[in-house]
Structures are given as C-alpha cells and as structure tokens.
Design a protein around this motif. Structure first.
Motif, PDB file in Angstrom:
ATOM      1  N   ALA A 187      -6.969 -12.661  -3.442  1.00  0.00           N
ATOM      2  CA  ALA A 187      -6.377 -13.646  -2.538  1.00  0.00           C
ATOM      3  C   ALA A 187      -5.095 -14.230  -3.110  1.00  0.00           C
ATOM      4  O   ALA A 187      -4.142 -14.501  -2.365  1.00  0.00           O
ATOM      5  N   GLN A 188      -5.051 -14.426  -4.425  1.00  0.00           N
ATOM      6  CA  GLN A 188      -3.809 -14.902  -5.034  1.00  0.00           C
ATOM      7  C   GLN A 188      -2.664 -13.935  -4.741  1.00  0.00           C
ATOM      8  O   GLN A 188      -1.540 -14.354  -4.444  1.00  0.00           O
ATOM      9  N   ALA A 189      -2.947 -12.648  -4.846  1.00  0.00           N
ATOM     10  CA  ALA A 189      -1.899 -11.642  -4.647  1.00  0.00           C
ATOM     11  C   ALA A 189      -1.583 -11.439  -3.172  1.00  0.00           C
ATOM     12  O   ALA A 189      -0.411 -11.419  -2.771  1.00  0.00           O
ATOM     13  N   LEU A 190      -2.597 -11.301  -2.341  1.00  0.00           N
ATOM     14  CA  LEU A 190      -2.405 -10.858  -0.965  1.00  0.00           C
ATOM     15  C   LEU A 190      -2.208 -11.993   0.025  1.00  0.00           C
ATOM     16  O   LEU A 190      -1.743 -11.767   1.147  1.00  0.00           O
ATOM     17  N   VAL A 191      -2.549 -13.225  -0.379  1.00  0.00           N
ATOM     18  CA  VAL A 191      -2.381 -14.380   0.507  1.00  0.00           C
ATOM     19  C   VAL A 191      -1.409 -15.402  -0.073  1.00  0.00           C
ATOM     20  O   VAL A 191      -0.516 -15.883   0.621  1.00  0.00           O
ATOM     21  N   GLU A 192      -1.573 -15.740  -1.351  1.00  0.00           N
ATOM     22  CA  GLU A 192      -0.765 -16.820  -1.922  1.00  0.00           C
ATOM     23  C   GLU A 192       0.617 -16.359  -2.387  1.00  0.00           C
ATOM     24  O   GLU A 192       1.621 -17.049  -2.174  1.00  0.00           O
TER      25      GLU A 192
ATOM     26  N   LEU B 214       0.201 -15.993 -10.830  1.00  0.00           N
ATOM     27  CA  LEU B 214       0.354 -15.156  -9.642  1.00  0.00           C
ATOM     28  C   LEU B 214       0.840 -13.756 -10.012  1.00  0.00           C
ATOM     29  O   LEU B 214       0.399 -12.764  -9.411  1.00  0.00           O
ATOM     30  N   LEU B 215       1.728 -13.653 -10.996  1.00  0.00           N
ATOM     31  CA  LEU B 215       2.149 -12.329 -11.453  1.00  0.00           C
ATOM     32  C   LEU B 215       0.952 -11.593 -12.051  1.00  0.00           C
ATOM     33  O   LEU B 215       0.759 -10.393 -11.810  1.00  0.00           O
ATOM     34  N   ARG B 216       0.145 -12.304 -12.816  1.00  0.00           N
ATOM     35  CA  ARG B 216      -1.074 -11.698 -13.371  1.00  0.00           C
ATOM     36  C   ARG B 216      -1.969 -11.189 -12.249  1.00  0.00           C
ATOM     37  O   ARG B 216      -2.517 -10.078 -12.323  1.00  0.00           O
ATOM     38  N   ALA B 217      -2.138 -11.987 -11.193  1.00  0.00           N
ATOM     39  CA  ALA B 217      -2.982 -11.584 -10.078  1.00  0.00           C
ATOM     40  C   ALA B 217      -2.426 -10.361  -9.366  1.00  0.00           C
ATOM     41  O   ALA B 217      -3.178  -9.462  -8.957  1.00  0.00           O
ATOM     42  N   VAL B 218      -1.111 -10.297  -9.214  1.00  0.00           N
ATOM     43  CA  VAL B 218      -0.488  -9.137  -8.563  1.00  0.00           C
ATOM     44  C   VAL B 218      -0.730  -7.879  -9.391  1.00  0.00           C
ATOM     45  O   VAL B 218      -1.068  -6.814  -8.850  1.00  0.00           O
ATOM     46  N   LEU B 219      -0.578  -7.986 -10.710  1.00  0.00           N
ATOM     47  CA  LEU B 219      -0.792  -6.826 -11.576  1.00  0.00           C
ATOM     48  C   LEU B 219      -2.264  -6.417 -11.591  1.00  0.00           C
ATOM     49  O   LEU B 219      -2.590  -5.218 -11.562  1.00  0.00           O
ATOM     50  N   LEU B 220      -3.167  -7.390 -11.625  1.00  0.00           N
ATOM     51  CA  LEU B 220      -4.592  -7.075 -11.576  1.00  0.00           C
ATOM     52  C   LEU B 220      -4.977  -6.441 -10.240  1.00  0.00           C
ATOM     53  O   LEU B 220      -5.805  -5.525 -10.189  1.00  0.00           O
ATOM     54  N   THR B 221      -4.369  -6.918  -9.165  1.00  0.00           N
ATOM     55  CA  THR B 221      -4.629  -6.324  -7.854  1.00  0.00           C
ATOM     56  C   THR B 221      -4.161  -4.872  -7.819  1.00  0.00           C
ATOM     57  O   THR B 221      -4.864  -3.997  -7.304  1.00  0.00           O
ATOM     58  N   SER B 222      -2.989  -4.616  -8.380  1.00  0.00           N
ATOM     59  CA  SER B 222      -2.504  -3.232  -8.457  1.00  0.00           C
ATOM     60  C   SER B 222      -3.483  -2.366  -9.236  1.00  0.00           C
ATOM     61  O   SER B 222      -3.764  -1.219  -8.854  1.00  0.00           O
ATOM     62  N   LEU B 223      -4.042  -2.920 -10.320  1.00  0.00           N
ATOM     63  CA  LEU B 223      -4.988  -2.152 -11.138  1.00  0.00           C
ATOM     64  C   LEU B 223      -6.297  -1.915 -10.380  1.00  0.00           C
ATOM     65  O   LEU B 223      -6.853  -0.806 -10.416  1.00  0.00           O
ATOM     66  N   MET B 224      -6.804  -2.924  -9.680  1.00  0.00           N
ATOM     67  CA  MET B 224      -8.032  -2.735  -8.904  1.00  0.00           C
ATOM     68  C   MET B 224      -7.845  -1.682  -7.814  1.00  0.00           C
ATOM     69  O   MET B 224      -8.708  -0.821  -7.599  1.00  0.00           O
TER      70      MET B 224
ATOM     71  N   PRO C  49       0.379  -4.348  -1.426  1.00  0.00           N
ATOM     72  CA  PRO C  49       0.963  -4.722  -0.124  1.00  0.00           C
ATOM     73  C   PRO C  49       1.201  -6.227   0.010  1.00  0.00           C
ATOM     74  O   PRO C  49       0.581  -6.914   0.824  1.00  0.00           O
ATOM     75  N   LEU C  50       2.113  -6.753  -0.787  1.00  0.00           N
ATOM     76  CA  LEU C  50       2.433  -8.174  -0.718  1.00  0.00           C
ATOM     77  C   LEU C  50       3.211  -8.487   0.549  1.00  0.00           C
ATOM     78  O   LEU C  50       3.911  -7.631   1.091  1.00  0.00           O
ATOM     79  N   LEU C  51       3.101  -9.740   0.985  1.00  0.00           N
ATOM     80  CA  LEU C  51       3.772 -10.187   2.201  1.00  0.00           C
ATOM     81  C   LEU C  51       4.711 -11.345   1.886  1.00  0.00           C
ATOM     82  O   LEU C  51       4.452 -12.133   0.973  1.00  0.00           O
ATOM     83  N   PRO C  52       5.787 -11.483   2.642  1.00  0.00           N
ATOM     84  CA  PRO C  52       6.653 -12.651   2.457  1.00  0.00           C
ATOM     85  C   PRO C  52       5.950 -13.929   2.903  1.00  0.00           C
ATOM     86  O   PRO C  52       5.068 -13.900   3.774  1.00  0.00           O
ATOM     87  N   GLY C  53       6.337 -15.031   2.303  1.00  0.00           N
ATOM     88  CA  GLY C  53       5.724 -16.303   2.643  1.00  0.00           C
ATOM     89  C   GLY C  53       4.621 -16.675   1.670  1.00  0.00           C
ATOM     90  O   GLY C  53       4.262 -15.903   0.779  1.00  0.00           O
ATOM     91  N   THR C  54       4.092 -17.866   1.832  1.00  0.00           N
ATOM     92  CA  THR C  54       3.081 -18.368   0.909  1.00  0.00           C
ATOM     93  C   THR C  54       1.776 -18.657   1.630  1.00  0.00           C
ATOM     94  O   THR C  54       1.705 -18.690   2.861  1.00  0.00           O
TER      95      THR C  54
END
Length: 354
Positions: free
Chosen positions: A65-70, A133-143, A177-182
């Motif tokens: 959720a941190q990566a894909l929503v926040e 948030l960068l950590r979450a994005v990288l972890l999401t990529s790994l998952m 698949p990140l999205l613009p906005g917060t």
C-alpha cells in the motif's frame, strides 16, 4: 500484483462499477480500504482519481500500500528508480538462511532465485537511504519479481510437487506500477483505526473464514520483515502464524468483530465484499447493515483459486482429500444513507441482470 487468494483482480470491474454508480449520484473525494491486502482495489481507486486511505495489519500488505497507494510516481519516477533497480539486479547471488528455508527445505522458489532474492533484499536497505517510501517501492518490486518465479498455486500454505515452469526463469526487478498523486497507507487493526478515519466511502473486504492471510502469505511477511523467523511444518510457516490471530478468522468472534467495525465507521456509503465460503450468510450481513438505511445485495458466480481446483498433494506426491467445489458466489453489499444512491445501484444491477 502478486497472486492472492482474496484477490479482486477478476471482480475489480464489478466493484469499481458499483463505486462509480455511487460517485455519479453523490461525488466522492475519499475512499478508505480497511483490509487492503495486495492494494489492488486501492490502486484502482487511486487511478480513478480518489484520495485513498489503505489499511492492513500485515507488514507485506502495508508495504504494498505504501508503494501502490501512498507513493507518488512523480517523486519515485522510472528515471529515478531504474539505476537503483539495475544495481540491485547486478548483485551476485547470496545463498543463506532464506534459500535454505524456502528453496531447499521447502520449494517456493528455485535455489538460484532464492539466492538472488537474498542478495537483493540485503542490498535494497542501503539503496533506500532511510526513505520508507523508497524502501517500500523497492520491496514491492522484489515481491512482484519473486511472485513471477514462484512455484505455488497462489497461496503459501503449500507448494507444487513439481517445479512450476515459471520457476526456472531468472528473477529480475522491474519498475512497479506506481501512480501519480498521493494517498495514505496505515498498518493498524481495522477495529482500532476505523473510528478515527474520515472518508466519503468505506470499502471492506475482511477475512471471511478460518484461514489467516498471514498463514497463506507467510513468505511475503518474512521477505518484508527479514527477521529470520523460526518456522514449523512442511510449509515452513513462521511460528507467529500460530499466535497472530484475527477475530475475523474465528467463527465464534467474527460476528461481534464485524458488528463493532460497522458501528465504528462514519461515512455515507459502504461497500462490503464477501463470499459464500465465509462464516456469514448473506442475510446475516444484510441484518448487520440495517442501521445504514438502504442496503442492496449484488452477487455473481466466481471460479475458485487454482489450488482448490487441482487439489492438494502431500510431499510424496499423493493427492490428499477431495475437491469439494470449483466455484463460489461473491457478494457485494452496498449500504448507503442516500435513497438516490440506493435506487441507482438497484437500477444498474437490474440492467446488468438483463
């Protein structure tokens, strides 16, 4: 998104259609998702333009959720992330405790990919440089990368008796698949967080039977926490699977928990997902929702996850038990204080049935 037994991938157009119908009658700005799981619904809501608050108690779900929503794709852009992903992809394999537990003693991933997972997981903390948030994005990529080369039917209660064809592929990180906005990602008990949240609409997809998401996705929890847990059984589940229980996974406690949750929410509109494999009958949920004013039930058949269709096998390759059924019924309950919204939902459901 990762494979998930409660995933709403196939049902997403149906869910979003109901929410769109509400939005057309009474415009929505914010939506709260109290059991976000893989954040698939929250991601779709954010893509639609709503401000999304995603919550889940599981650590892996919070990271997703941190990566894909926040996270804002404008801040964590492909141009910024690609050099980091390339450096992590280039790390030499590092076989250790994760490879032994989940690739040798059990068979969720082939050892060559387990060693790559370990190297990348160790390396990404330094790359994140303290940015959660960068950590979450990288972890999401790994998952997501690990999910593409696993050897399961979509749950981690078991693994395939023979290696899945995809498991021979080499794990490789890609830009998620990140999205613009917060948005906002929370990691709290839904019963505790609900009363303090404000949103125009709440979406609820609670656990529906005795099988916990921690037990079903313990490998993702371990990959996120990276805590070298004690494990047990053939599936090498984390030992805390036996202690970290949700009231929603207890037939005795689920009804009271659901009523407490519904009583805590303050919003004009509520959408609840459930199916006929859960503890509650459809009529029971409607009775719980009666204080919301207008309630409409939508339903549709849905094919069960692949593991339920092929059956479960023991380590010797022998089939255990019988397949009881291959299809269930999914329910979507729309509760609203607005008669106009209720009538629009009922009309759209009638048109779909026609």
């Amino acid at each position: 998104m990762v494979k998930y037994i409660g995933s709403k991938r196939a049902l997403l157009p149906w869910i979003m259609g109901a929410i769109e119908t509400i939005h057309h009658q009474e415009p929505l700005r914010s939506v709260a998702d109290l059991f976000s799981g893989t954040a698939r619904v929250g991601h779709a809501l954010k893509k639609r333009g709503f401000y999304v608050i995603s919550n889940d108690l599981m650590s892996y779900a919070h990271v997703l959720a941190q990566a894909l929503v926040e996270a804002d794709a404008g801040v964590y852009s492909r141009e910024r992330l690609e050099p980091i992903l390339q450096r992590l992809n280039a790390l030499p394999p590092r076989a250790g405790w994760f490879t032994r537990a989940y690739c040798e003693h059990s068979r969720y991933f082939q050892p060559h990919n387990g060693a790559r997972i370990e190297a990348i997981r160790e390396g990404l903390e330094a790359e994140a440089q303290g940015d959660p948030l960068l950590r979450a994005v990288l972890l999401t990529s790994l998952m997501l990368a690990a999910d593409r080369v696993d050897s399961t039917t979509g749950i981690q209660m078991a693994y395939l008796k023979r290696w899945a064809r995809r498991s021979y592929n080499d794990l490789r990180l890609e830009y998620p698949p990140l999205l613009p906005g917060t948005g906002q990602a929370l990691q709290k008990d839904a019963l505790e967080v609900a009363r303090g949240l404000e949103a125009d609409l709440f979406y609820l997809d609670p656990p529906y039977n005795q099988h916990s998401y921690l037990g079903n996705y313990h490998v993702w929890e371990t990959l996120t926490l990276w805590d070298r847990p004690q494990t047990y059984g053939v599936a090498h589940k984390r030992v805390d699977v036996q202690q970290r229980k949700s009231a929603f996974n207890s037939r005795r406690e689920a009804g009271e928990a659901m009523q407490r949750l519904l009583g805590a929410i303050r919003a004009r509109h509520l959408v609840v997902s459930f199916n006929d494999e859960g503890f509650f009958r459809a009529g029971e949920i409607e009775a719980m929702l009666r204080d919301w004013g207008y309630v409409h039930r939508l339903s549709r058949p849905h094919t069960r996850y692949v593991g339920a269709r092929i059956g479960i096998y023991n380590p010797q390759g022998q089939k255990v038990g019988k397949i009881s059924h291959t299809e269930n019924h999914e329910f979507l309950f729309v509760a609203t204080h607005s008669r106009k919204v209720y009538e629009a939902i009922a009309q759209s459901a009638g048109m779909a049935a026609d």
